[in-house]
Design a protein around this motif. Structure first.
Motif, PDB file in Angstrom:
ATOM      1  N   VAL A  88      31.633  87.217  50.409  1.00 23.73           N
ATOM      2  CA  VAL A  88      31.862  86.753  49.044  1.00 23.73           C
ATOM      3  C   VAL A  88      31.466  85.286  48.912  1.00 23.73           C
ATOM      4  N   GLU A  89      31.890  84.464  49.852  1.00 30.55           N
ATOM      5  CA  GLU A  89      31.650  83.022  49.764  1.00 30.55           C
ATOM      6  C   GLU A  89      30.211  82.616  50.052  1.00 30.55           C
ATOM      7  N   GLN A 130      28.738  84.247  45.966  1.00 22.16           N
ATOM      8  CA  GLN A 130      28.953  83.015  45.190  1.00 22.16           C
ATOM      9  C   GLN A 130      27.642  82.363  44.766  1.00 22.16           C
ATOM     10  N   GLN A 168      26.444  81.668  40.906  1.00 21.68           N
ATOM     11  CA  GLN A 168      26.322  80.280  40.475  1.00 21.68           C
ATOM     12  C   GLN A 168      25.006  80.059  39.742  1.00 21.68           C
ATOM     13  N   TRP A 181      31.165  81.642  38.790  1.00 20.72           N
ATOM     14  CA  TRP A 181      31.799  81.313  40.064  1.00 20.72           C
ATOM     15  C   TRP A 181      32.737  82.443  40.420  1.00 20.72           C
ATOM     16  N   ILE A 182      32.791  82.792  41.683  1.00 19.56           N
ATOM     17  CA  ILE A 182      33.691  83.836  42.161  1.00 19.56           C
ATOM     18  C   ILE A 182      34.483  83.277  43.330  1.00 19.56           C
ATOM     19  N   GLU A 183      35.768  83.574  43.364  1.00 18.94           N
ATOM     20  CA  GLU A 183      36.627  83.114  44.449  1.00 18.94           C
ATOM     21  C   GLU A 183      37.312  84.309  45.097  1.00 18.94           C
ATOM     22  N   VAL A 205      39.243  89.280  43.420  1.00 22.23           N
ATOM     23  CA  VAL A 205      38.472  88.052  43.261  1.00 22.23           C
ATOM     24  C   VAL A 205      38.766  87.454  41.892  1.00 22.23           C
ATOM     25  N   TYR A 257      35.908  77.021  34.651  1.00 21.47           N
ATOM     26  CA  TYR A 257      36.323  76.195  35.783  1.00 21.47           C
ATOM     27  C   TYR A 257      36.668  74.770  35.393  1.00 21.47           C
TER      28      TYR A 257
END
Length: 80
Positions: free
Chosen positions: A8-9, A13, A17, A22-24, A35, A76
Motif C-alpha cells: 500500500v505504502e 500510494q 498521488q 492519498w491512501i493510508e 485504508v 488532507y
C-alpha cells in the motif's frame, strides 16, 4: 500484514498521488484491508472503482484475496 502494508505504502500510494489523492494503511485483519482515502480521493464519486482496482492489484501482485474497507477523510490539508 507487513507485506500488504508495504505494498500500500510503496506501490499504491505513489499511483494515487499522481491524481492528487492519498491512501493510508490502517489495518489488515481476516482478509479485510482498511485504508483511509484523503485528498482528492476523499471526495471521489467513483471510489468503488478504486477499491475494486486495489483488490485486483493485490490479488495479481501478492496472490492474496482481500476486501477493501474504504474510510473517507476530508482533504488532507484540512485535517490539521
Amino acid at each position: 500484514m507487513n507485506k500488504i502494508k508495504n505494498y500500500v505504502e510503496c506501490v499504491l500510494q505513489p499511483k494515487l498521488q499522481g491524481d492528487g489523492g492519498w491512501i493510508e494503511f490502517v489495518s489488515f485483519e481476516n482478509g479485510v484491508l482498511t485504508v483511509i482515502f484523503r485528498g482528492e480521493c476523499s471526495k471521489c464519486l467513483i471510489l468503488n472503482r478504486c477499491t475494486d482496482w486495489i483488490e485486483s492489484e493485490i490479488k495479481r501482485d501478492l496472490g492474496k484475496s482481500v476486501k477493501v474497507n474504504a474510510v473517507r477523510k476530508k482533504p488532507y490539508f484540512q485535517d490539521v
